[in-house]
Design a protein around this motif. Structure first.
Motif, PDB file in Angstrom:
ATOM      1  N   PRO A 183       0.790  -1.433  -0.003  1.00  0.00           N
ATOM      2  CA  PRO A 183      -0.087   0.058   0.034  1.00  0.00           C
ATOM      3  C   PRO A 183       0.713   1.239   0.112  1.00  0.00           C
ATOM      4  CG  PRO A 183      -0.887  -1.271   1.668  1.00  0.00           C
ATOM      5  CD  PRO A 183       0.658  -1.924   1.215  1.00  0.00           C
ATOM      6  N   LEU A 184       2.235   1.241   0.215  1.00  0.00           N
ATOM      7  CA  LEU A 184       2.863   2.523   0.287  1.00  0.00           C
ATOM      8  C   LEU A 184       3.105   2.860  -1.094  1.00  0.00           C
ATOM      9  CD1 LEU A 184       5.774   1.698   3.007  1.00  0.00           C
ATOM     10  CD2 LEU A 184       3.870   3.367   3.117  1.00  0.00           C
ATOM     11  N   LEU A 185       3.195   2.124  -2.138  1.00  0.00           N
ATOM     12  CA  LEU A 185       3.365   2.486  -3.434  1.00  0.00           C
ATOM     13  C   LEU A 185       2.241   2.355  -4.370  1.00  0.00           C
ATOM     14  CD1 LEU A 185       6.571   0.373  -4.253  1.00  0.00           C
ATOM     15  CD2 LEU A 185       6.459   2.546  -2.884  1.00  0.00           C
ATOM     16  N   GLN A 186       1.008   1.681  -3.921  1.00  0.00           N
ATOM     17  CA  GLN A 186      -0.045   1.433  -4.773  1.00  0.00           C
ATOM     18  C   GLN A 186      -1.165   1.080  -4.022  1.00  0.00           C
ATOM     19  OE1 GLN A 186       0.282   0.010  -9.114  1.00  0.00           O
ATOM     20  NE2 GLN A 186       0.010  -1.772  -7.883  1.00  0.00           N
ATOM     21  N   ARG A 187      -2.320   1.663  -4.329  1.00  0.00           N
ATOM     22  CA  ARG A 187      -3.738   1.183  -3.480  1.00  0.00           C
ATOM     23  C   ARG A 187      -4.606   0.990  -4.496  1.00  0.00           C
ATOM     24  NH1 ARG A 187      -3.381   5.457   1.441  1.00  0.00           N
ATOM     25  NH2 ARG A 187      -2.313   6.562   0.110  1.00  0.00           N
ATOM     26  N   PRO A 188      -4.720  -0.208  -5.038  1.00  0.00           N
ATOM     27  CA  PRO A 188      -5.716  -0.649  -6.141  1.00  0.00           C
ATOM     28  C   PRO A 188      -6.989  -0.169  -5.666  1.00  0.00           C
ATOM     29  CG  PRO A 188      -4.099  -2.441  -5.807  1.00  0.00           C
ATOM     30  CD  PRO A 188      -3.916  -1.372  -4.740  1.00  0.00           C
ATOM     31  N   LEU A 189      -7.600  -0.317  -4.520  1.00  0.00           N
ATOM     32  CA  LEU A 189      -9.137  -0.243  -4.377  1.00  0.00           C
ATOM     33  C   LEU A 189      -9.186   1.269  -4.633  1.00  0.00           C
ATOM     34  CD1 LEU A 189      -9.655  -1.975  -0.889  1.00  0.00           C
ATOM     35  CD2 LEU A 189      -9.970  -2.767  -3.146  1.00  0.00           C
ATOM     36  N   GLN A 190      -8.449   2.204  -4.354  1.00  0.00           N
ATOM     37  CA  GLN A 190      -8.545   3.699  -4.659  1.00  0.00           C
ATOM     38  C   GLN A 190      -8.584   4.110  -6.042  1.00  0.00           C
ATOM     39  OE1 GLN A 190      -7.573   3.134  -1.452  1.00  0.00           O
ATOM     40  NE2 GLN A 190      -9.555   4.147  -1.529  1.00  0.00           N
ATOM     41  N   LEU A 191      -8.204   3.146  -6.960  1.00  0.00           N
ATOM     42  CA  LEU A 191      -7.911   3.092  -8.468  1.00  0.00           C
ATOM     43  C   LEU A 191      -9.255   2.351  -9.079  1.00  0.00           C
ATOM     44  CD1 LEU A 191      -4.208   2.424  -8.941  1.00  0.00           C
ATOM     45  CD2 LEU A 191      -5.268   4.666  -8.772  1.00  0.00           C
ATOM     46  N   GLY A 192     -10.146   2.056  -8.215  1.00  0.00           N
ATOM     47  CA  GLY A 192     -11.451   1.400  -8.743  1.00  0.00           C
ATOM     48  C   GLY A 192     -11.300  -0.170  -8.772  1.00  0.00           C
ATOM     49  N   VAL A 193     -10.361  -0.669  -8.251  1.00  0.00           N
ATOM     50  CA  VAL A 193     -10.374  -2.270  -8.068  1.00  0.00           C
ATOM     51  C   VAL A 193     -11.172  -2.780  -7.153  1.00  0.00           C
ATOM     52  CG1 VAL A 193      -8.822  -4.236  -7.667  1.00  0.00           C
ATOM     53  CG2 VAL A 193      -8.051  -2.490  -9.243  1.00  0.00           C
ATOM     54  N   ASP A 194     -11.832  -3.949  -7.225  1.00  0.00           N
ATOM     55  CA  ASP A 194     -12.901  -4.239  -6.341  1.00  0.00           C
ATOM     56  C   ASP A 194     -12.008  -5.042  -4.840  1.00  0.00           C
ATOM     57  OD1 ASP A 194     -15.511  -3.539  -7.455  1.00  0.00           O
ATOM     58  OD2 ASP A 194     -14.959  -5.325  -8.843  1.00  0.00           O
ATOM     59  N   LEU A 195     -11.265  -5.891  -5.310  1.00  0.00           N
ATOM     60  CA  LEU A 195     -10.606  -6.801  -3.991  1.00  0.00           C
ATOM     61  C   LEU A 195      -9.160  -6.627  -4.440  1.00  0.00           C
ATOM     62  CD1 LEU A 195     -12.805  -9.906  -3.621  1.00  0.00           C
ATOM     63  CD2 LEU A 195     -12.406  -8.132  -2.302  1.00  0.00           C
ATOM     64  N   VAL A 196      -8.249  -6.362  -3.273  1.00  0.00           N
ATOM     65  CA  VAL A 196      -6.829  -6.332  -3.395  1.00  0.00           C
ATOM     66  C   VAL A 196      -6.438  -7.456  -2.596  1.00  0.00           C
ATOM     67  CG1 VAL A 196      -6.670  -4.459  -1.536  1.00  0.00           C
ATOM     68  CG2 VAL A 196      -4.847  -5.240  -3.009  1.00  0.00           C
ATOM     69  N   VAL A 197      -5.564  -8.397  -3.113  1.00  0.00           N
ATOM     70  CA  VAL A 197      -4.801  -9.388  -2.475  1.00  0.00           C
ATOM     71  C   VAL A 197      -3.385  -9.181  -2.279  1.00  0.00           C
ATOM     72  CG1 VAL A 197      -6.527 -11.164  -3.297  1.00  0.00           C
ATOM     73  CG2 VAL A 197      -4.622 -10.876  -4.659  1.00  0.00           C
ATOM     74  N   HIS A 198      -3.102  -9.875  -1.196  1.00  0.00           N
ATOM     75  CA  HIS A 198      -1.353  -9.747  -1.023  1.00  0.00           C
ATOM     76  C   HIS A 198      -0.913 -11.120  -0.653  1.00  0.00           C
ATOM     77  CE1 HIS A 198      -0.520  -5.371  -0.505  1.00  0.00           C
ATOM     78  NE2 HIS A 198      -1.969  -5.367  -0.269  1.00  0.00           N
ATOM     79  N   SER A 199       0.357 -11.428  -1.024  1.00  0.00           N
ATOM     80  CA  SER A 199       1.117 -12.354  -0.355  1.00  0.00           C
ATOM     81  C   SER A 199       1.941 -11.450   0.522  1.00  0.00           C
ATOM     82  CB  SER A 199       2.280 -13.025  -1.380  1.00  0.00           C
ATOM     83  OG  SER A 199       3.182 -13.777  -0.591  1.00  0.00           O
ATOM     84  N   ALA A 200       1.404 -11.752   1.986  1.00  0.00           N
ATOM     85  CA  ALA A 200       1.932 -10.946   2.870  1.00  0.00           C
ATOM     86  C   ALA A 200       3.447 -11.581   3.584  1.00  0.00           C
ATOM     87  CB  ALA A 200       1.207 -10.918   4.238  1.00  0.00           C
ATOM     88  N   SER A 201       3.671 -12.703   2.840  1.00  0.00           N
ATOM     89  CA  SER A 201       5.035 -13.389   3.131  1.00  0.00           C
ATOM     90  C   SER A 201       5.902 -12.432   2.700  1.00  0.00           C
ATOM     91  CB  SER A 201       5.153 -14.548   2.334  1.00  0.00           C
ATOM     92  OG  SER A 201       3.898 -15.427   2.458  1.00  0.00           O
ATOM     93  N   LYS A 202       5.894 -11.480   1.749  1.00  0.00           N
ATOM     94  CA  LYS A 202       6.704 -10.871   1.005  1.00  0.00           C
ATOM     95  C   LYS A 202       7.149  -9.596   1.984  1.00  0.00           C
ATOM     96  CE  LYS A 202       6.239 -14.145  -1.797  1.00  0.00           C
ATOM     97  NZ  LYS A 202       5.591 -14.174  -2.901  1.00  0.00           N
TER      98      LYS A 202
END
Ligand SMILES: *Cc1c(COP(=O)(O)O)cnc(C)c1O
Length: 383
Positions: A183-202
């Protein structure tokens, strides 16, 4: 970078006074004082955790943090990035429907779409995410547009806002994998995407000691996941991993600028190196609209370099999969291309056997460059 997130990362206002670090609520179940108290928890009248596969306070704290970072109404924690991705995808498509997916998605996402979903009567078509016309033509009649930007291995950047707009116009749900950018570099939900997924392992966990995943979105979308996949697929984030993830995220706003600066400097040095044919880094390609870049990119080595010998000569860079930790890692695509798990996305998308992915850790970039330099020298074929 989205620096206002630094405060969110450092604070847990909901914890109030008492221990400054959240407790690890390491329990499978929660007990009740009376029949009535138990009944109220079951009906939701008094929201209380019942069983840790459903809800757990440490996991909930982690979910609230991620939701705040992505400016989402809600989030759910999973035992892995793939747990998050499979639960999100399966909550949004059903038998007879079609998925449109960008090329070069994460290899196991590719396999989920190509191996498991057809067994459930769901077909996927792959499109070049940079080609808005091709995406627009593929969308009519589809149920889901699955996005990942930058893409795995080649780090192509897509216009998420434009893609989400096309999908919305066609009545198609969107999911975006935001592991690379955080989220520090890009927030897809704010760009109109419906669901954001993460590999939090990274990057989110950041210390190569946790496998975890996250999904964030509107209350309505998360309710669909709660209703259809989350409790039954059972890939729940554990309390201890949630705690490690919360702990890791504290320093995300410190780590990401360091990854960015070191990786960018190394990418520029390597772009000028005679033994490096190509550098795949979003900032060098110059076509992204993120608030910065992270520490993962790839290079393609000159044919004069013997890749196994180059890999074996590395001393600071370790050979391994995954990325986003404190330690620098190299992953040769040559090995990924040999993988026999079926539906090999590296083969399908024509990833070069000369490609080596580099995850730049927190070490001194000058030391890392010296390591790459000497390994390239060692990897040169004898004349
Ligand atoms: C690693 C990765 C995943 C899968 O996450 P796991 O935590 O390993 O299950 C998904 N997407 C991307 C881009 C990844 O790099």
């Amino acid at each position: 970078m989205n620096d206002e997130l630094a405060t969110l990362l450092a604070h847990d206002p909901e914890l109030g006074t008492g221990p400054v670090a959240p407790p690890i609520v390491q329990t499978s179940l929660f007990v009740f004082a009376s029949f009535e108290a138990m009944a109220q928890a079951f009906t939701g009248e008094t929201p209380r955790p019942i069983y840790s596969r459903g809800a757990n306070p440490t996991v909930r704290a982690c979910e609230q943090k991620l939701a705040a970072l992505e400016q989402a109404e809600a989030a759910r924690g999973f035992a892995s990035g793939m747990g998050a991705i499979s639960a999100a995808v399966l909550s949004q498509v059903k038998s007879g429907e079609r998925v449109v997916c960008v090329r070069q998605v994460y290899p196991d996402t590719y396999r989920l779409l190509l191996k498991l979903l057809p067994r459930l009567g769901i077909e996927t078509v792959f499109v070049d995410g940079r080609d808005l016309g091709a995406v627009e033509r593929a969308l009519p009649g589809a149920a889901l547009l699955y996005l990942e930007s930058p893409t795995s291995l080649l780090f192509e950047c897509h216009d998420l806002a434009a893609l989400a707009g096309l999908a919305r116009a066609a009545g198609v749900t969107t999911i975006a994998d935001n592991s690379w950018a955080t989220p520090l570099l890009q927030r897809p939900l704010q760009l109109g995407v419906d669901l954001v997924v993460h590999s939090a392992s990274k990057y989110l966990a950041g210390h190569s000691d946790v496998v975890a995943g996250m999904v964030a979105g509107s209350g309505e979308r998360i309710a669909q996941i709660d209703d259809l996949t989350y409790p039954y697929l059972g890939a729940r984030l554990s309390p201890l991993d949630a705690w490690l993830l919360l702990r890791g995220m504290r320093t995300l706003a410190l780590r990401m600028p360091r990854h960015q600066t070191s990786a960018l400097w190394l990418a520029r040095q390597l772009a000028a190196h005679p033994d490096v044919a190509v550098v795949h880094h979003p900032a060098l390609a110059g076509d992204h609209d993120m608030a910065g870049t992270s520490g993962l990119f790839s290079i393609e080595l000159d044919p004069a370099i013997d890749i196994p010998r180059f890999c074996d000569a590395l001393t600071l860079f370790r050979l391994g999969v995954s990325w986003g930790g404190y330690e620098s890692l190299a992953f040769p695509a040559m090995i990924g291309l040999r993988q026999k798990a079926g539906a090999n996305s590296l083969q399908a998308f024509g990833v070069s056997a000369r490609l080596v992915r580099l995850s730049i850790g927190l070490e001194s970039p000058a030391d890392l460059l010296r390591d790459l330099d000497q390994a390239l020298a060692a990897g040169k074929q004898p004349a």
